[in-house]
Design a protein around this motif. Sequence first.
Motif, PDB file in Angstrom:
ATOM      1  N   GLN A 397      28.672 119.267  39.720  1.00 49.51           N
ATOM      2  CA  GLN A 397      29.990 118.629  39.542  1.00 49.51           C
ATOM      3  C   GLN A 397      29.844 117.959  38.270  1.00 49.51           C
ATOM      4  O   GLN A 397      30.872 117.740  37.170  1.00 49.51           O
ATOM      5  CB  GLN A 397      30.344 117.464  40.689  1.00 49.51           C
ATOM      6  CG  GLN A 397      30.545 118.212  42.149  1.00 49.51           C
ATOM      7  CD  GLN A 397      30.947 117.184  43.017  1.00 49.51           C
ATOM      8  OE1 GLN A 397      29.962 116.262  43.157  1.00 49.51           O
ATOM      9  NE2 GLN A 397      31.848 117.567  43.852  1.00 49.51           N
ATOM     10  N   GLN A 405      35.829 121.212  33.213  1.00 46.35           N
ATOM     11  CA  GLN A 405      36.247 122.450  34.413  1.00 46.35           C
ATOM     12  C   GLN A 405      36.588 121.367  35.332  1.00 46.35           C
ATOM     13  O   GLN A 405      36.209 120.129  35.447  1.00 46.35           O
ATOM     14  CB  GLN A 405      35.239 123.165  34.907  1.00 46.35           C
ATOM     15  CG  GLN A 405      34.668 124.045  33.755  1.00 46.35           C
ATOM     16  CD  GLN A 405      33.572 125.034  34.436  1.00 46.35           C
ATOM     17  OE1 GLN A 405      33.412 124.935  35.565  1.00 46.35           O
ATOM     18  NE2 GLN A 405      32.779 125.678  33.533  1.00 46.35           N
ATOM     19  N   ASP A 406      37.533 121.595  36.212  1.00 45.45           N
ATOM     20  CA  ASP A 406      38.234 121.084  37.415  1.00 45.45           C
ATOM     21  C   ASP A 406      37.374 120.648  38.323  1.00 45.45           C
ATOM     22  O   ASP A 406      36.395 121.962  38.754  1.00 45.45           O
ATOM     23  CB  ASP A 406      39.362 121.510  38.020  1.00 45.45           C
ATOM     24  CG  ASP A 406      40.624 121.493  36.955  1.00 45.45           C
ATOM     25  OD1 ASP A 406      40.548 120.780  36.142  1.00 45.45           O
ATOM     26  OD2 ASP A 406      41.353 122.528  37.082  1.00 45.45           O
ATOM     27  N   PRO A 407      36.761 119.673  38.755  1.00 48.22           N
ATOM     28  CA  PRO A 407      35.938 119.327  40.058  1.00 48.22           C
ATOM     29  C   PRO A 407      36.214 119.872  41.495  1.00 48.22           C
ATOM     30  O   PRO A 407      37.151 120.135  41.560  1.00 48.22           O
ATOM     31  CB  PRO A 407      35.702 117.896  39.864  1.00 48.22           C
ATOM     32  CG  PRO A 407      37.092 117.425  39.587  1.00 48.22           C
ATOM     33  CD  PRO A 407      37.632 118.362  38.383  1.00 48.22           C
ATOM     34  N   VAL A 408      35.205 120.616  42.063  1.00 49.29           N
ATOM     35  CA  VAL A 408      35.217 121.023  43.298  1.00 49.29           C
ATOM     36  C   VAL A 408      34.777 119.951  44.400  1.00 49.29           C
ATOM     37  O   VAL A 408      33.733 119.472  44.123  1.00 49.29           O
ATOM     38  CB  VAL A 408      34.674 122.400  43.252  1.00 49.29           C
ATOM     39  CG1 VAL A 408      34.885 122.929  44.724  1.00 49.29           C
ATOM     40  CG2 VAL A 408      35.188 123.374  42.277  1.00 49.29           C
ATOM     41  N   SER A 409      35.434 119.969  45.185  1.00 49.34           N
ATOM     42  CA  SER A 409      35.160 119.193  46.696  1.00 49.34           C
ATOM     43  C   SER A 409      33.661 119.650  47.228  1.00 49.34           C
ATOM     44  O   SER A 409      33.576 120.831  47.439  1.00 49.34           O
ATOM     45  CB  SER A 409      36.111 119.075  47.513  1.00 49.34           C
ATOM     46  OG  SER A 409      35.681 118.534  48.776  1.00 49.34           O
ATOM     47  N   ASP A 412      34.459 121.027  50.630  1.00 51.37           N
ATOM     48  CA  ASP A 412      34.704 122.577  50.728  1.00 51.37           C
ATOM     49  C   ASP A 412      33.310 123.620  50.597  1.00 51.37           C
ATOM     50  O   ASP A 412      33.266 124.451  51.198  1.00 51.37           O
ATOM     51  CB  ASP A 412      35.672 122.748  49.605  1.00 51.37           C
ATOM     52  CG  ASP A 412      36.953 122.121  49.969  1.00 51.37           C
ATOM     53  OD1 ASP A 412      37.122 121.756  51.126  1.00 51.37           O
ATOM     54  OD2 ASP A 412      37.843 121.865  48.848  1.00 51.37           O
ATOM     55  N   VAL A 413      32.523 123.033  49.529  1.00 56.60           N
ATOM     56  CA  VAL A 413      31.419 123.825  49.283  1.00 56.60           C
ATOM     57  C   VAL A 413      30.309 123.899  50.335  1.00 56.60           C
ATOM     58  O   VAL A 413      30.003 124.635  50.983  1.00 56.60           O
ATOM     59  CB  VAL A 413      30.920 123.455  47.899  1.00 56.60           C
ATOM     60  CG1 VAL A 413      29.331 124.046  47.694  1.00 56.60           C
ATOM     61  CG2 VAL A 413      31.543 123.717  46.709  1.00 56.60           C
ATOM     62  N   GLU A 416      31.324 125.917  53.032  1.00 57.13           N
ATOM     63  CA  GLU A 416      31.282 127.380  52.778  1.00 57.13           C
ATOM     64  C   GLU A 416      30.039 127.890  52.915  1.00 57.13           C
ATOM     65  O   GLU A 416      29.590 129.234  53.521  1.00 57.13           O
ATOM     66  CB  GLU A 416      31.865 127.535  51.358  1.00 57.13           C
ATOM     67  CG  GLU A 416      32.150 128.949  51.079  1.00 57.13           C
ATOM     68  CD  GLU A 416      33.244 129.189  49.761  1.00 57.13           C
ATOM     69  OE1 GLU A 416      33.377 130.366  49.559  1.00 57.13           O
ATOM     70  OE2 GLU A 416      33.638 128.420  49.433  1.00 57.13           O
ATOM     71  N   TRP A 454      30.187 129.121  38.755  1.00 56.55           N
ATOM     72  CA  TRP A 454      31.339 129.211  38.333  1.00 56.55           C
ATOM     73  C   TRP A 454      31.693 130.892  38.633  1.00 56.55           C
ATOM     74  O   TRP A 454      32.935 131.289  39.046  1.00 56.55           O
ATOM     75  CB  TRP A 454      31.360 129.127  36.638  1.00 56.55           C
ATOM     76  CG  TRP A 454      32.668 129.614  36.014  1.00 56.55           C
ATOM     77  CD1 TRP A 454      33.697 128.554  35.985  1.00 56.55           C
ATOM     78  CD2 TRP A 454      33.221 130.825  35.631  1.00 56.55           C
ATOM     79  NE1 TRP A 454      34.914 129.329  35.442  1.00 56.55           N
ATOM     80  CE2 TRP A 454      34.411 130.518  35.189  1.00 56.55           C
ATOM     81  CE3 TRP A 454      32.465 132.115  35.392  1.00 56.55           C
ATOM     82  CZ2 TRP A 454      35.102 131.699  34.355  1.00 56.55           C
ATOM     83  CZ3 TRP A 454      33.029 132.995  34.922  1.00 56.55           C
ATOM     84  CH2 TRP A 454      34.398 132.891  34.430  1.00 56.55           C
ATOM     85  N   GLU A 457      32.493 131.196  42.381  1.00 55.66           N
ATOM     86  CA  GLU A 457      33.907 130.418  42.598  1.00 55.66           C
ATOM     87  C   GLU A 457      35.107 131.435  41.944  1.00 55.66           C
ATOM     88  O   GLU A 457      36.106 131.487  42.525  1.00 55.66           O
ATOM     89  CB  GLU A 457      33.963 129.142  41.786  1.00 55.66           C
ATOM     90  CG  GLU A 457      35.058 128.193  42.206  1.00 55.66           C
ATOM     91  CD  GLU A 457      35.144 127.861  43.782  1.00 55.66           C
ATOM     92  OE1 GLU A 457      36.030 127.237  44.122  1.00 55.66           O
ATOM     93  OE2 GLU A 457      34.132 127.942  44.337  1.00 55.66           O
ATOM     94  N   ASN A 458      34.890 132.249  40.914  1.00 55.00           N
ATOM     95  CA  ASN A 458      35.849 133.014  40.244  1.00 55.00           C
ATOM     96  C   ASN A 458      35.841 134.512  40.739  1.00 55.00           C
ATOM     97  O   ASN A 458      35.951 135.258  39.805  1.00 55.00           O
ATOM     98  CB  ASN A 458      36.017 132.680  39.024  1.00 55.00           C
ATOM     99  CG  ASN A 458      36.171 131.386  38.604  1.00 55.00           C
ATOM    100  OD1 ASN A 458      37.595 130.997  38.474  1.00 55.00           O
ATOM    101  ND2 ASN A 458      35.359 130.421  38.436  1.00 55.00           N
TER     102      ASN A 458
END
Length: 476
Positions: A397, A405-409, A412-413, A416, A454, A457-458
């Motif tokens: 993060q 880049q936009d932070p990811v919670s 959620d990770v 997953e 990344w 995520e994409n």
Amino acid sequence: MDWKEVLRRRLATPNTGPNKLLKVAGEKQNLEKKSEQELKDEEMDLFTKYYSEWKGGRKNTNEFYKTIPRFYYRLPAEDEVLLQKLREESRAVFLQRKSRELLDNEELQNLWFLLDKHQTPPVIGEEAMINYENFLKVGEKAGAKCKQFFTAKVFAKLLHTDSYGRISIMQFFNYVMRKVWLHQTRIGLSLYDVAGQGYLRESDLENYILELIPTLPQLDGLEKSFYSFYVCTAVRKFFFFLDPLRTVNYIRLYGHQIRKIKIQDILACSFLDDLLELRDEELSKESQETNWFSAPSALRVYGQYLNLDKDHNGMLSKEELSRYGTATMTNVFLDRVFQECLTYDGEMDYKTYLDFVLALENRKEPAALQYIFKLLDIENKGYLNVFSLNYFFRAIQELMKIHGQDPVSFQDVKDEIFDMVKPKDPLKISLQDLINSNQGDTVTTILIDLNGFWTYENREALVANDNENSGDLDDT
């Protein structure tokens, strides 16, 4: 005689009185002590007698004890030079005798001729077949060395779906060739087994590969000055995957603890096949690039090491290693690498670097996952919990913020990751859970490398982009 007279005479005797009585009592006590010792001696004599009779009786009634062979032979000590030499010479003679028992090229050619001569019709396609009756006839004519291959067990093993109950001649011949090769390689490796215990030390395997280099045409272009680095690179793969614990699998030789791997494990894995594939003078460029033991691969790995070593001291600091690959590994992960792996004054040598590279380039393999799992298990509990995952993802993060880049919670990770792994315990992820899930490479990449996270995520956008590009190519 009057009792008075008797008493008078007794009193008149000079040895009578209290002193005499004490003397008699003492002699009696000594006699009792002596008797006790004699009893003990007698008891021991009887025990020895009866035990000897019992032992002799067992020998007489159980003759099969005499047929048990000796199964322990002490290794000669360092100062027992003659015994060491005798052991080495006797092993060499034994291995030479075993080598003579193998089929040579002429005998293999003769075997192929006999098999071809006794093939059984009808011919279906281009595959030559042989039935069991002709199979046995060939076995009788092929000679004593071939007898072990012409058994019902071998025939049944190679019998598949032929409606006439035949086996493929080519498959059988390849089976024989493979067995001969395995025995030849076993003997060749055993020549380097100094202790004669069925294991190779790191130095033994280094000597084997060093002497093998001149027989591999694909390595003809290597400079002799690079041989030591090539050998180190090759040997490290064997030990990384066949001895992943690196602390348990040791032997004691002449008072020292030394790492070792089983010769059987070397033969069972595919690494020797990859190494000996370099005998092919026409090996494709693609095959060389994917073969760890090829010259281009070894030069690539060593070249990367030299490029990372900016101060040219032959070692890598944490800062230098941080530029490995896409230079997006987190500092938290790199800290763990230098905490857990062998370093010298806080810097990593080439051998430790090779372990690091093998782990990151083979993340789907259990040995590589074990290496990375040990680094992720910061509490050394044998499992990863929410705290461990958060500890490493927090560094991801932070890198995301640095790169805009936009932070990811994390929640959620975390969810997953647990959905991917599906651990037995819903709150803990063990190494075995990671291996069983077949998602270990993805999970570890998410936690240690920003570029890897990344990409994950994409992944959907990247797949769609690839499909569009392939569609454009088709249109043109």
